[in-house]
Design a protein around this motif. Sequence first.
Motif, PDB file in Angstrom:
ATOM      1  N   GLN A  36       0.824  -1.207   0.000  1.00 19.10           N
ATOM      2  CA  GLN A  36       0.000   0.000   0.000  1.00 19.10           C
ATOM      3  C   GLN A  36       0.858   1.256   0.000  1.00 19.10           C
ATOM      4  N   ARG A  37       1.928   1.215   0.744  1.00 19.10           N
ATOM      5  CA  ARG A  37       2.811   2.381   0.801  1.00 19.10           C
ATOM      6  C   ARG A  37       3.594   2.549  -0.498  1.00 19.10           C
ATOM      7  N   GLY A  38       4.016   1.444  -1.105  1.00 18.85           N
ATOM      8  CA  GLY A  38       4.838   1.507  -2.310  1.00 18.85           C
ATOM      9  C   GLY A  38       4.076   1.115  -3.562  1.00 18.85           C
ATOM     10  N   TRP A  39       2.827   1.547  -3.692  1.00 25.22           N
ATOM     11  CA  TRP A  39       1.985   1.127  -4.812  1.00 25.22           C
ATOM     12  C   TRP A  39       2.551   1.587  -6.152  1.00 25.22           C
ATOM     13  N   LEU A  40       3.312   2.668  -6.151  1.00 23.82           N
ATOM     14  CA  LEU A  40       3.908   3.138  -7.403  1.00 23.82           C
ATOM     15  C   LEU A  40       4.935   2.137  -7.946  1.00 23.82           C
ATOM     16  N   VAL A  41       5.494   1.343  -7.091  1.00 26.48           N
ATOM     17  CA  VAL A  41       6.434   0.304  -7.511  1.00 26.48           C
ATOM     18  C   VAL A  41       5.698  -1.008  -7.765  1.00 26.48           C
ATOM     19  N   VAL A  42       4.692  -1.304  -6.950  1.00 21.58           N
ATOM     20  CA  VAL A  42       3.978  -2.579  -7.025  1.00 21.58           C
ATOM     21  C   VAL A  42       3.183  -2.705  -8.326  1.00 21.58           C
ATOM     22  N   VAL A  43       2.499  -1.657  -8.738  1.00 25.62           N
ATOM     23  CA  VAL A  43       1.665  -1.721  -9.938  1.00 25.62           C
ATOM     24  C   VAL A  43       2.489  -2.039 -11.183  1.00 25.62           C
ATOM     25  N   PRO A  44       3.599  -1.344 -11.458  1.00 24.15           N
ATOM     26  CA  PRO A  44       4.397  -1.730 -12.634  1.00 24.15           C
ATOM     27  C   PRO A  44       4.961  -3.151 -12.533  1.00 24.15           C
ATOM     28  N   LEU A  45       5.306  -3.591 -11.326  1.00 29.42           N
ATOM     29  CA  LEU A  45       5.786  -4.970 -11.161  1.00 29.42           C
ATOM     30  C   LEU A  45       4.696  -5.977 -11.519  1.00 29.42           C
ATOM     31  N   LEU A  46       3.469  -5.745 -11.070  1.00 32.42           N
ATOM     32  CA  LEU A  46       2.371  -6.649 -11.400  1.00 32.42           C
ATOM     33  C   LEU A  46       2.094  -6.665 -12.899  1.00 32.42           C
ATOM     34  N   VAL A  47       2.147  -5.504 -13.534  1.00 29.37           N
ATOM     35  CA  VAL A  47       1.956  -5.444 -14.990  1.00 29.37           C
ATOM     36  C   VAL A  47       3.082  -6.214 -15.686  1.00 29.37           C
ATOM     37  N   GLY A  48       4.298  -6.046 -15.213  1.00 34.42           N
ATOM     38  CA  GLY A  48       5.433  -6.763 -15.802  1.00 34.42           C
ATOM     39  C   GLY A  48       5.317  -8.271 -15.658  1.00 34.42           C
ATOM     40  N   VAL A  49       4.770  -8.721 -14.554  1.00 31.75           N
ATOM     41  CA  VAL A  49       4.571 -10.156 -14.348  1.00 31.75           C
ATOM     42  C   VAL A  49       3.455 -10.671 -15.254  1.00 31.75           C
ATOM     43  N   ALA A  50       2.436  -9.863 -15.515  1.00 32.35           N
ATOM     44  CA  ALA A  50       1.294 -10.294 -16.325  1.00 32.35           C
ATOM     45  C   ALA A  50       1.602 -10.332 -17.812  1.00 32.35           C
ATOM     46  N   VAL A  51       2.522  -9.516 -18.283  1.00 35.09           N
ATOM     47  CA  VAL A  51       2.800  -9.407 -19.726  1.00 35.09           C
ATOM     48  C   VAL A  51       3.146 -10.755 -20.369  1.00 35.09           C
ATOM     49  N   PRO A  52       4.014 -11.584 -19.803  1.00 34.83           N
ATOM     50  CA  PRO A  52       4.316 -12.862 -20.467  1.00 34.83           C
ATOM     51  C   PRO A  52       3.104 -13.785 -20.602  1.00 34.83           C
ATOM     52  N   PHE A  53       2.098 -13.602 -19.776  1.00 39.19           N
ATOM     53  CA  PHE A  53       0.900 -14.434 -19.865  1.00 39.19           C
ATOM     54  C   PHE A  53      -0.105 -13.860 -20.866  1.00 39.19           C
ATOM     55  N   VAL A  54      -0.063 -12.566 -21.088  1.00 35.74           N
ATOM     56  CA  VAL A  54      -1.005 -11.916 -21.996  1.00 35.74           C
ATOM     57  C   VAL A  54      -0.535 -12.023 -23.444  1.00 35.74           C
ATOM     58  N   ILE A  55       0.758 -11.960 -23.695  1.00 37.39           N
ATOM     59  CA  ILE A  55       1.293 -11.973 -25.070  1.00 37.39           C
ATOM     60  C   ILE A  55       0.819 -13.192 -25.863  1.00 37.39           C
ATOM     61  N   PRO A  56       0.854 -14.418 -25.339  1.00 37.20           N
ATOM     62  CA  PRO A  56       0.352 -15.547 -26.141  1.00 37.20           C
ATOM     63  C   PRO A  56      -1.135 -15.443 -26.467  1.00 37.20           C
TER      64      PRO A  56
END
Length: 172
Positions: A36-56
């Motif tokens: 919650q405190r570091g959401w500016l870092v957490v959100v891009p990390l979650l998007v980065g983790v999701a990208v390899p699953f979305v590309i296929p």
Amino acid sequence: AATAATAAGSAGSHSDAGSAAARPWSLWASVGRLSQRGWLVVVPLLVGVAVPFVIPLLDFEYIEGLQTLLPRGDPLTETFLEVQDHFGVSQIFPNTIVVLPPNPGDVTSRGWLNASCHAMKFMAANVTEVMRAHGREAGDASLQNFAMKASDFSGLMIQGGICTSLLISLLE
């Protein structure tokens, strides 16, 4: 009386402070506070983790059912395939086309039944031709011998790929 009230008041405040201090440390509570405190870092990390699953998923052009997306060898997958084999795919994924005549009184007229039957036959042939035009052949392994037939439809106007208009007009 004053000492009893003072003792009760201090006991009450002591128990409140004690319960807050006695709360055990929790990994998940700490992770929650940090995210919650570091959401500016957490959100891009979650998007980065999701990208390899979305590309296929972007490469999917055509999927004929869920079977290709199910985990192989999983008990749920085996049960799904078994139910589909025993009862047919329409019991799992029912598909219904509602065909209504322009005039509600024409539902059993021979002309409308015959026209709608031929429309169903045309749709079946057209689906197969469109699939071929897109490079999908009946022997293509990805389609598992896909071909739509008139016998895939059933209703008042068509049964087993045969138009019922003559039979229905004889019964009237």
